[in-house]
Design an enzyme around this catalytic site. Structure first.
Site, PDB file in Angstrom:
ATOM      1  N   CYS A 169      -8.479 -79.679 -11.153  1.00  0.00           N
ATOM      2  CA  CYS A 169      -7.541 -78.500 -10.840  1.00  0.00           C
ATOM      3  C   CYS A 169      -8.065 -77.181 -10.429  1.00  0.00           C
ATOM      4  O   CYS A 169      -7.124 -76.457  -9.680  1.00  0.00           O
ATOM      5  CB  CYS A 169      -6.931 -77.759 -12.271  1.00  0.00           C
ATOM      6  SG  CYS A 169      -5.822 -79.250 -12.920  1.00  0.00           S
ATOM      7  N   HIS A 217       1.220 -83.626 -13.425  1.00  0.00           N
ATOM      8  CA  HIS A 217       0.689 -83.760 -12.081  1.00  0.00           C
ATOM      9  C   HIS A 217       0.124 -85.093 -11.834  1.00  0.00           C
ATOM     10  O   HIS A 217      -0.493 -85.754 -12.903  1.00  0.00           O
ATOM     11  CB  HIS A 217      -0.375 -82.868 -11.553  1.00  0.00           C
ATOM     12  CG  HIS A 217       0.335 -81.325 -11.480  1.00  0.00           C
ATOM     13  ND1 HIS A 217      -0.332 -80.364 -11.631  1.00  0.00           N
ATOM     14  CD2 HIS A 217       1.391 -80.996 -10.831  1.00  0.00           C
ATOM     15  CE1 HIS A 217       0.433 -79.130 -11.491  1.00  0.00           C
ATOM     16  NE2 HIS A 217       1.580 -79.654 -10.696  1.00  0.00           N
ATOM     17  N   ALA A 251      -1.776 -78.881 -22.784  1.00  0.00           N
ATOM     18  CA  ALA A 251      -2.789 -78.022 -23.444  1.00  0.00           C
ATOM     19  C   ALA A 251      -2.418 -76.458 -23.276  1.00  0.00           C
ATOM     20  O   ALA A 251      -2.526 -75.825 -24.217  1.00  0.00           O
ATOM     21  CB  ALA A 251      -4.076 -78.135 -22.314  1.00  0.00           C
ATOM     22  N   SER A 252      -1.392 -76.201 -22.145  1.00  0.00           N
ATOM     23  CA  SER A 252      -0.794 -75.057 -22.152  1.00  0.00           C
ATOM     24  C   SER A 252      -0.242 -74.659 -23.337  1.00  0.00           C
ATOM     25  O   SER A 252      -0.285 -73.589 -23.920  1.00  0.00           O
ATOM     26  CB  SER A 252      -0.053 -74.946 -20.816  1.00  0.00           C
ATOM     27  OG  SER A 252       0.700 -73.732 -20.582  1.00  0.00           O
ATOM     28  N   GLU A 305       4.222 -79.198  -5.429  1.00  0.00           N
ATOM     29  CA  GLU A 305       2.978 -78.690  -6.267  1.00  0.00           C
ATOM     30  C   GLU A 305       1.510 -78.780  -5.367  1.00  0.00           C
ATOM     31  O   GLU A 305       0.516 -78.804  -6.335  1.00  0.00           O
ATOM     32  CB  GLU A 305       3.014 -79.485  -7.595  1.00  0.00           C
ATOM     33  CG  GLU A 305       4.124 -79.395  -8.423  1.00  0.00           C
ATOM     34  CD  GLU A 305       4.002 -78.118  -9.192  1.00  0.00           C
ATOM     35  OE1 GLU A 305       3.138 -77.897  -9.939  1.00  0.00           O
ATOM     36  OE2 GLU A 305       5.342 -77.255  -9.131  1.00  0.00           O
ATOM     37  N   ARG A 345       4.506 -69.392 -11.545  1.00  0.00           N
ATOM     38  CA  ARG A 345       3.681 -69.952 -10.298  1.00  0.00           C
ATOM     39  C   ARG A 345       4.306 -70.042  -9.147  1.00  0.00           C
ATOM     40  O   ARG A 345       3.686 -69.556  -8.238  1.00  0.00           O
ATOM     41  CB  ARG A 345       3.203 -71.432 -10.776  1.00  0.00           C
ATOM     42  CG  ARG A 345       2.601 -71.479 -11.847  1.00  0.00           C
ATOM     43  CD  ARG A 345       1.652 -72.806 -11.789  1.00  0.00           C
ATOM     44  NE  ARG A 345       0.377 -72.194 -10.843  1.00  0.00           N
ATOM     45  CZ  ARG A 345      -0.787 -72.903 -10.516  1.00  0.00           C
ATOM     46  NH1 ARG A 345      -0.817 -74.104 -11.027  1.00  0.00           N
ATOM     47  NH2 ARG A 345      -1.512 -72.535  -9.447  1.00  0.00           N
ATOM     48  N   GLY A 378       5.541 -79.309 -20.478  1.00  0.00           N
ATOM     49  CA  GLY A 378       4.967 -80.463 -20.108  1.00  0.00           C
ATOM     50  C   GLY A 378       3.657 -80.530 -19.919  1.00  0.00           C
ATOM     51  O   GLY A 378       3.071 -81.711 -19.612  1.00  0.00           O
ATOM     52  N   ASN A 379       2.868 -79.414 -19.900  1.00  0.00           N
ATOM     53  CA  ASN A 379       1.438 -79.220 -19.796  1.00  0.00           C
ATOM     54  C   ASN A 379       1.013 -78.876 -21.361  1.00  0.00           C
ATOM     55  O   ASN A 379       1.148 -78.110 -21.952  1.00  0.00           O
ATOM     56  CB  ASN A 379       0.951 -78.158 -19.063  1.00  0.00           C
ATOM     57  CG  ASN A 379      -0.568 -78.087 -18.918  1.00  0.00           C
ATOM     58  OD1 ASN A 379      -1.331 -78.192 -19.720  1.00  0.00           O
ATOM     59  ND2 ASN A 379      -1.149 -77.540 -17.809  1.00  0.00           N
TER      60      ASN A 379
END
Length: 440
Positions: free
Chosen positions: A365, A245, A24-25, A169, A133, A21-22
């Site tokens: 972040c 987020h 860039a990651s 989160e 996480r 869902g991220n």
């Protein structure tokens, strides 16, 4: 005053693509990272803000790779890193993740102005939504208690229990609005799903990470009044587009809320009415329409993960990643914002934070916002406060110790444990906060 507690980028910063869902990651998975540059970029941001008079401190990185994680998952041999790399490489990636650098996910904070007992409250985020996480919560909680240690000023709650029903989160889904930081605030909690209300919409492609129930629980634990809280739901379509987020699609500071028109299920009018009722003043709502900045542009540029900070009454600065400057649509909209006399955001600074950005974290972040009065600020250890001297010491420490290249497979290097422990022991001595690391 509001203090930004930035996460110091850890020595194992790497691109393992652990966060569904991220965008860039996942899109940069497997690339070679440069932990040294990433850490120096973060320190440069802290130095810049401190030089402008914005109080700045940092939170130290967690110990990674974590032998605790590997041992609790059954790796007890003489070379647990190598064994995990061969048998459970994704577990090793989780044990080596430097994701605690994004302290916007460290906790939710309520200042003493707002709480029932007149103390600043902290609830560390449990981060249940991502395995790598979820291990951070206990260590982050311990660090917060060491840094905010005076019980006369600070109240610490444990991370929320209860599994995914109470997924939390942290400050990435929380914004505090007020005419100024030194006034009681309106707390905006943003959630992605509700466990106990099945009628609420949900995303289809990616999982929502924050529950309504966790937001409500934190508000109660922090002693916030019901009339001082607003609960907004993330737009499920935005989550499915990569808005994992709220701080990827909206951000606020004092009396300003900068938001994309796809941010929430509810209309901005809900927030405007609540702000006006509490403060008898108008919220400075700055909408970014999809016709000007697409949701894809917002995600790739991290426009809304910029920091808005107050430099003086009526004067705010937008700290944006350089990706915003390089995106024509985003840069044009920022130009319009800073040239509009109707809002207090009248300056922008673009910073190179590519090390963090390529792993899915922009300027906001990297920081946890904590509003403190002078007495509480004096209780914070001097070693974590950013001054020209402490910043120079940190930069020297990073240059001497951090690797300039790091691949996900480098987590299997059996020398890495001793390497990271030696440098973290040095950091502990430098900042004078002990015991900072358990080294089990």
């Amino acid at each position: 005053m509001e203090i930004n507690f930035d996460g110091l980028v850890g020595p194992t910063h790497n691109f393992a693509g652990l966060s569904p869902g991220n965008v860039a990651s996942t899109s940069n998975k497997g690339l070679v990272s440069n932990p040294r540059d990433a850490a120096l970029q973060g320190i440069q941001k802290m130095k810049m803000l401190a030089s402008l008079g914005v109080p700045q401190a940092f939170l130290p990185p967690l110990e990674r790779p974590s032998l605790r994680i590997l041992r609790e998952c059954g790796f007890h041999g003489p070379d647990p890193l190598g064994a995990a790399f061969r048998e459970a490489p994704r577990l090793l990636a989780a044990a080596g993740s430097a994701s605690s650098m994004w302290t916007a996910n460290a906790a939710t904070v309520a200042p003493s102005f707002d709480t029932a007992d007149g103390k600043t409250h902290f609830t560390p985020a449990n981060l249940f939504a991502n395995f790598h996480r979820s291990w951070e919560a206990a260590e982050t909680s311990a660090n917060l208690q060491r840094i905010f240690s005076d019980p006369a000023f600070f109240t610490h709650h444990p991370p929320l229990a209860g599994g995914t029903a109470f997924s939390d989160e942290g400050a990435a889904n929380h914004t505090r609005l007020a005419p100024s930081h030194d006034q009681p605030g309106l707390h905006v909690f943003v959630y992605g799903f509700s466990v106990w209300d099945a009628s609420r919409p949900k995303p289809v492609k990616f999982a929502a990470r924050q529950s309504l129930e966790s937001c409500q629980t934190i508000a109660r634990l922090h002693g916030l009044r019901e009339e001082d809280c607003v609960f907004l739901q993330q737009n499920p379509a935005a989550i499915d587009a990569g808005v994992f987020h709220n701080d990827v699609i909206a951000t606020g500071n004092e009396n300003v809320m900068l938001y994309h028109d796809t941010a929430w299920v509810e209309s901005i009018d809900v927030l405007k009415r609540r702000y006006e009722k509490k403060f008898n003043a108008e919220l400075g709502a700055i909408e970014v329409p999809s016709s000007r900045v697409s949701i894809a542009d917002a995600i790739t540029s991290y426009l809304f993960n910029s920091q808005i900070v107050t430099l003086s009454p009526g004067r705010m600065l937008l700290v944006a990643p350089s990706e915003c400057e390089e995106n024509d649509n985003v840069r044009a909209f920022i130009d319009d914002i800073v040239s509009d006399a109707a809002n207090p955001i009248n300056e922008v600074r673009y910073l190179n934070l590519r090390g963090s950005m390529r792993n899915g974290g922009g300027p906001a972040c990297l920081r946890l916002r904590v509003v403190l009065d002078d007495d509480a600020w004096r209780r914070i250890p001097e070693g974590v406060k950013i001054t020209p001297d402490t910043a120079a010491v940190l930069e020297d420490w990073v240059r001497r110790n951090y690797r300039s290249e790091f691949r996900p497979e480098d987590l299997a290097d059996r020398t890495l444990i001793d390497e990271t422990r030696q440098m973290l022991s040095e950091l502990t001595s430098m900042i004078g906060v002990v015991p900072l690391y358990a080294f089990q």
